[in-house]
Write an enzyme that holds these catalytic residues in place. Structure first.
Site, PDB file in Angstrom:
ATOM      1  N   GLU A   1      -9.905  -2.513   4.709  1.00 29.68           N
ATOM      2  CA  GLU A   1     -10.453  -1.876   6.492  1.00 29.68           C
ATOM      3  C   GLU A   1     -11.360  -2.665   6.404  1.00 29.68           C
ATOM      4  OE1 GLU A   1      -8.830   0.060   8.501  1.00 29.68           O
ATOM      5  OE2 GLU A   1      -8.070   1.593   7.644  1.00 29.68           O
TER       6      GLU A   1
ATOM      7  N   ASP B   1      -7.835  -3.014  13.924  1.00 24.65           N
ATOM      8  CA  ASP B   1      -9.201  -3.308  13.425  1.00 24.65           C
ATOM      9  C   ASP B   1      -9.238  -4.919  12.063  1.00 24.65           C
ATOM     10  OD1 ASP B   1      -8.245  -2.530  11.024  1.00 24.65           O
ATOM     11  OD2 ASP B   1      -9.807  -0.638  11.351  1.00 24.65           O
TER      12      ASP B   1
ATOM     13  N   HIS C   1      -7.374  -5.038   9.716  1.00 28.42           N
ATOM     14  CA  HIS C   1      -7.056  -4.886   8.416  1.00 28.42           C
ATOM     15  C   HIS C   1      -5.774  -5.237   8.287  1.00 28.42           C
ATOM     16  CE1 HIS C   1      -4.715  -0.683  10.217  1.00 28.42           C
ATOM     17  NE2 HIS C   1      -3.947  -1.535   8.975  1.00 28.42           N
TER      18      HIS C   1
ATOM     19  N   ASP D   1       0.799  -0.961   0.579  1.00 28.75           N
ATOM     20  CA  ASP D   1       0.474  -0.172   0.257  1.00 28.75           C
ATOM     21  C   ASP D   1       0.461   1.030  -0.252  1.00 28.75           C
ATOM     22  OD1 ASP D   1       1.000  -0.464   2.761  1.00 28.75           O
ATOM     23  OD2 ASP D   1      -1.164  -0.739   3.760  1.00 28.75           O
TER      24      ASP D   1
HETATM   25  C1  F6R Z   1       0.750  -1.228   6.406  1.00 29.88           C
HETATM   26  C2  F6R Z   1       0.128  -2.607   5.957  1.00 29.88           C
HETATM   27  C3  F6R Z   1      -0.758  -2.726   7.744  1.00 29.88           C
HETATM   28  C4  F6R Z   1       0.110  -2.843   8.615  1.00 29.88           C
HETATM   29  C5  F6R Z   1      -1.087  -2.502   9.940  1.00 29.88           C
HETATM   30  C6  F6R Z   1      -0.126  -3.279  11.335  1.00 29.88           C
HETATM   31  O1  F6R Z   1       2.086  -1.730   4.854  1.00 29.88           O
HETATM   32  O2  F6R Z   1       0.124  -3.259   5.676  1.00 29.88           O
HETATM   33  O3  F6R Z   1      -1.805  -3.575   7.584  1.00 29.88           O
HETATM   34  O4  F6R Z   1       0.734  -3.889   8.448  1.00 29.88           O
HETATM   35  O5  F6R Z   1      -1.628  -1.653  10.080  1.00 29.88           O
HETATM   36  O6  F6R Z   1       1.232  -2.598  11.294  1.00 29.88           O
HETATM   37  P1  F6R Z   1       1.694  -1.261  12.536  1.00 29.88           P
HETATM   38  O7  F6R Z   1       2.724  -2.734  12.387  1.00 29.88           O
HETATM   39  O8  F6R Z   1       2.866  -0.635  12.385  1.00 29.88           O
HETATM   40  O9  F6R Z   1       1.337  -2.412  14.083  1.00 29.88           O
END
Ligand code: F6R
Length: 252
Positions: free
Chosen positions: A143, A136, A138, A67
């Protein structure tokens, strides 16, 4: 799902890095799907170390990222482009031309999403996809929703994600509201998936994702349908699964 329990963040990072190192050793031309966020940083450090020691090379590998914030220039310090260069690409022997993230500044978001999917298809799909998980549920920026997305798409971030990501910005107001994210189709089509999770704050969502019903309200729950998922998580993240999971014996 194969579960590997690590005692802490460092052990989680070392174990997960071994999967990526083995993948590139066995198939030097591998296509990796990479993630940003705080969780994979330790894993990337391990890959950098192994690369510097000459144990693995990324010379022939390709990468695509999950992303990118929409409306954020690449050279912004919080862009995922900058993140990947600062935390991995600038420190390994990968050809930068073989790395790609969604272009967050594309004028036509839909055209960019289609081009991104075509690029992944032209590489033959992802061999090994790295995932973290949001509070959540994701994955990427997919989401909670009433349906699972298909291809790469432009999404509006939830308040929970904005809250979680504001730590990287001066304030929540500065967190971009939109992002381009690989959809569930490309993630689920990856040949292998490695998810890394640490910390008690992720324990409940990990349980909901792997021990609860498969529902787009918990996007990561779709991973229960993938044939080759390895979850590498620390004890804190596994605490709810260990206590309450009744669906299988994998986390006992
Ligand atoms: C980022 C991504 C997100 C993160 C998620 C957890 O490329 O794909 O889904 O993996 O938000 O983020 P952290 O590791 O910062 O808790």
């Amino acid at each position: 799902m194969k579960l590997i329990a690590a005692k802490d963040y460092d052990q989680m990072s070392q174990i997960a890095a071994r999967y990526f190192a083995a993948q590139v050793l066995l198939k030097p031309t591998s296509v990796f799907g990479f993630a940003t966020g705080s969780t994979p940083i330790g894993l990337y450090k391990e890959l950098i170390r192994k690369n510097a020691e000459g144990k693995i090379t990324f010379k022939y590998a390709h990468t695509v990222n999950l992303d990118e914030y929409y409306g954020m220039p690449r050279d912004h310090e919080q862009s995922y482009y900058s993140f990947m260069h600062a935390n991995l690409f600038d420190h390994i022997d990968i050809d930068p031309a073989n790395t790609r993230l969604p272009n967050g500044m594309a004028e036509d978001a839909d055209a960019e999403c289609r081009a991104y999917d075509e690029h992944i298809a032209s590489l033959g799909g992802v061999d090994m996809q790295l995932l973290g998980i949001g509070h959540d549920g994701h994955i990427g920026f997919n989401e909670p929703s009433d349906h699972f997305s298909l291809g790469t798409n432009c999404v509006t971030l939830t308040e929970m994600t904005i809250e979680a990501n504001k730590r990287f910005f001066a304030s929540a107001n500065d967190v971009p509201r939109k992002a381009l994210t690989m959809g569930m189709r490309e993630i689920m089509q990856a040949k292998k998936i490695v998810m890394v999770v640490n910390g008690k704050d992720k324990a409940q969502i990990l349980y909901d994702s792997f021990c609860g019903p498969i529902t787009p309200a918990v996007p990561a729950s779709i991973l229960q349908l993938h044939p080759d998922v390895t979850l590498v998580a620390d004890e804190a993240a596994l605490s709810v699964m260990k206590e309450h999971c009744k669906c299988c014996k994998c986390c006992k």
